[in-house]
Design an enzyme around this catalytic site. Structure first.
Site, PDB file in Angstrom:
ATOM      1  N   HIS A 155       0.693  -1.112  -0.190  1.00 62.30           N
ATOM      2  CA  HIS A 155      -0.031   0.059   0.028  1.00 62.30           C
ATOM      3  C   HIS A 155       0.699   1.210   0.019  1.00 62.30           C
ATOM      4  CE1 HIS A 155      -2.972  -2.800   1.158  1.00 62.30           C
ATOM      5  NE2 HIS A 155      -4.003  -1.990   0.810  1.00 62.30           N
ATOM      6  N   LYS A 159      -0.633   4.947   4.742  1.00 62.56           N
ATOM      7  CA  LYS A 159      -1.657   4.016   5.271  1.00 62.56           C
ATOM      8  C   LYS A 159      -1.320   3.868   6.859  1.00 62.56           C
ATOM      9  CE  LYS A 159      -3.912  -0.633   4.578  1.00 62.56           C
ATOM     10  NZ  LYS A 159      -5.231   0.116   5.230  1.00 62.56           N
TER      11      LYS A 159
HETATM   12  P1  NAP Z   1      -7.080   9.940   3.667  1.00 65.82           P
HETATM   13  O1  NAP Z   1      -6.877  10.643   2.445  1.00 65.82           O
HETATM   14  O2  NAP Z   1      -6.123  10.145   4.729  1.00 65.82           O
HETATM   15  O3  NAP Z   1      -8.503  10.392   4.198  1.00 65.82           O
HETATM   16  C1  NAP Z   1      -8.946  10.407   5.506  1.00 65.82           C
HETATM   17  C2  NAP Z   1      -9.801  11.517   5.940  1.00 65.82           C
HETATM   18  O4  NAP Z   1     -10.472  11.506   6.754  1.00 65.82           O
HETATM   19  C3  NAP Z   1      -8.952  12.784   5.832  1.00 65.82           C
HETATM   20  O5  NAP Z   1      -9.343  13.854   5.086  1.00 65.82           O
HETATM   21  C4  NAP Z   1      -9.135  13.105   7.233  1.00 65.82           C
HETATM   22  O6  NAP Z   1      -8.888  14.483   7.715  1.00 65.82           O
HETATM   23  C5  NAP Z   1     -10.486  12.794   7.691  1.00 65.82           C
HETATM   24  N1  NAP Z   1     -10.843  12.519   8.968  1.00 65.82           N
HETATM   25  C6  NAP Z   1      -9.921  12.018  10.219  1.00 65.82           C
HETATM   26  N2  NAP Z   1     -10.480  11.752  10.982  1.00 65.82           N
HETATM   27  C7  NAP Z   1     -11.786  12.184  11.022  1.00 65.82           C
HETATM   28  C8  NAP Z   1     -13.087  12.433  11.632  1.00 65.82           C
HETATM   29  N3  NAP Z   1     -12.986  12.074  13.186  1.00 65.82           N
HETATM   30  N4  NAP Z   1     -14.175  12.727  10.963  1.00 65.82           N
HETATM   31  C9  NAP Z   1     -14.104  13.074   9.573  1.00 65.82           C
HETATM   32  N5  NAP Z   1     -13.119  13.081   9.111  1.00 65.82           N
HETATM   33  C10 NAP Z   1     -12.124  12.579   9.477  1.00 65.82           C
HETATM   34  O7  NAP Z   1      -7.086   8.346   3.500  1.00 65.82           O
HETATM   35  P2  NAP Z   1      -7.877   7.284   2.392  1.00 65.82           P
HETATM   36  O8  NAP Z   1      -6.722   7.140   1.430  1.00 65.82           O
HETATM   37  O9  NAP Z   1      -8.974   8.174   1.762  1.00 65.82           O
HETATM   38  O10 NAP Z   1      -8.387   6.182   3.105  1.00 65.82           O
HETATM   39  C11 NAP Z   1      -9.422   6.475   3.953  1.00 65.82           C
HETATM   40  C12 NAP Z   1      -9.736   4.901   4.863  1.00 65.82           C
HETATM   41  O11 NAP Z   1     -10.401   4.147   3.923  1.00 65.82           O
HETATM   42  C13 NAP Z   1      -8.575   4.357   5.467  1.00 65.82           C
HETATM   43  O12 NAP Z   1      -8.535   3.677   6.471  1.00 65.82           O
HETATM   44  C14 NAP Z   1      -8.068   3.280   4.283  1.00 65.82           C
HETATM   45  O13 NAP Z   1      -7.473   2.417   4.913  1.00 65.82           O
HETATM   46  C15 NAP Z   1      -9.537   2.575   3.768  1.00 65.82           C
HETATM   47  N6  NAP Z   1      -9.449   2.478   2.443  1.00 65.82           N
HETATM   48  C16 NAP Z   1     -10.440   1.298   2.265  1.00 65.82           C
HETATM   49  C17 NAP Z   1     -10.600   0.782   0.752  1.00 65.82           C
HETATM   50  C18 NAP Z   1     -11.668  -0.101   0.749  1.00 65.82           C
HETATM   51  O14 NAP Z   1     -11.872  -0.507  -0.313  1.00 65.82           O
HETATM   52  N7  NAP Z   1     -12.366  -0.411   1.802  1.00 65.82           N
HETATM   53  C19 NAP Z   1      -9.979   1.427  -0.061  1.00 65.82           C
HETATM   54  C20 NAP Z   1      -9.046   2.389   0.071  1.00 65.82           C
HETATM   55  C21 NAP Z   1      -8.832   2.941   1.367  1.00 65.82           C
HETATM   56  P3  NAP Z   1      -7.474  14.882   7.979  1.00 65.82           P
HETATM   57  O15 NAP Z   1      -6.653  14.585   7.020  1.00 65.82           O
HETATM   58  O16 NAP Z   1      -7.497  16.461   8.011  1.00 65.82           O
HETATM   59  O17 NAP Z   1      -6.946  14.363   9.099  1.00 65.82           O
END
Ligand code: NAP
Length: 265
Positions: A155, A159
């Protein structure tokens, strides 16, 4: 009936993609988003979204639900926030569709009981990509015949959790059918700690983190004189979005928690 959707984490890479997906879907309406800091009144206040994206931004789930009455909450935040969000959504009679990974077994048990008590659908999907689900199903099939297996999940370097939810889920699915065994030499010694990866019931899971990667996994099987590799690559976040829309529709028909898309596809 239009499905009323709220999204937690709209500024994130996955969350922003999900915002576009729901906005483009004729069967769904994006009624609100949840953030944890004050970033604007509506999505249109954020540079990353066009001016016709007028869903209001909330920092409190109770207020969000009281003001916009969503049917479904899609959570794409981080492992620290997601458990609280899922619990709050269920308590407020909103069906969670959770893409965020990093739940403990105890948390999953508690949420399963809560969904049952509320008769509410809840989908926790460590991977929304259909190809990844097939990779896990094929790996489970292969493990019946080739019980020596190692998982390498790869990844992007932002992550937070390791091993990935998909890596663990793959190991769990393999565990259901694999004859139990400890792999490698019985007297094997790591000269650098962690060299053999994480131990899951005798199987090893290796986590690679590098910039440039999105979400990739190889399941390697070894037998006498032969190797089998099952590999899936998510090349961009669009690969997850048909799964998000599918789950939003499916969760409306459900009355319990399902962990893993492979259980409903
Ligand atoms: P990311 O770009 O870091 O996005 C996470 C977002 O959530 C950021 O904007 C963060 O804000 C915000 N956040 C943090 N705490 C929060 C809260 N309490 N309330 C609301 N927003 C909050 O990460 P990503 O790549 O999009 O991935 C997000 C999640 O999805 C991860 O856990 C990843 O492992 C998972 N994921 C799942 C799949 C799937 O197929 N299920 C695929 C890819 C990723 P700040 O940056 O300001 O802290």
């Amino acid at each position: 009936m239009t499905i009323r959707v709220a999204i937690a984490g709209p500024r994130g890479k996955m969350g922003a993609e999900a915002v576009h997906t729901i906005m483009k879907n004729g069967k769904m309406e994006l009624v609100a988003v949840l953030d944890y800091k004050e970033v604007g009144v509506t999505l249109a206040d954020l540079d990353m979204f066009p001016s016709n994206y007028t869903a209001p931004i909330f920092t409190d789930m109770k207020e969000l639900v009281a003001a916009t009455d969503p049917d479904v909450l899609v959570d794409l935040t981080n492992p620290h926030a997601v458990y609280k969000h899922t619990k709050e959504a269920l308590a407020l009679n909103v069906r969670p569709v959770i893409g965020t990974t990093g739940f403990t077994d105890a948390q999953l048990e508690e949420l399963t009981a809560l969904a049952r008590e509320k008769d509410l659908g809840c989908i926790i999907a460590p991977n929304f990509a259909i190809g990844a689900i097939l990779m896990m199903k094929f790996a489970k099939e292969a493990a019946k015949y080739l019980p020596d297996v190692e998982i390498i999940e790869m990844h992007h370097d932002q992550k937070l959790d390791a091993p990935s939810g998909t890596g663990v889920k793959t190991a769990q699915m393999i565990q259901e059918v694999r004859a139990q065994k400890i792999q490698g030499h019985l007297e094997e010694k790591e000269t650098i700690e962690g060299a053999r990866g994480a131990d899951f019931d005798g199987m090893r899971i290796h986590s690679v983190r590098l910039p440039g990667l999105v979400a990739h996994q190889q399941v390697l099987f070894g037998g006498d004189g032969q190797l089998l590799t099952i590999r899936h690559d998510s090349l961009n976040r669009a690969s997850f979005m048909s799964g998000v829309a599918f789950c939003v529709e499916e969760v409306m028909k459900m009355d319990q928690l399902v962990y893993g898309l492979e259980n409903i596809i």
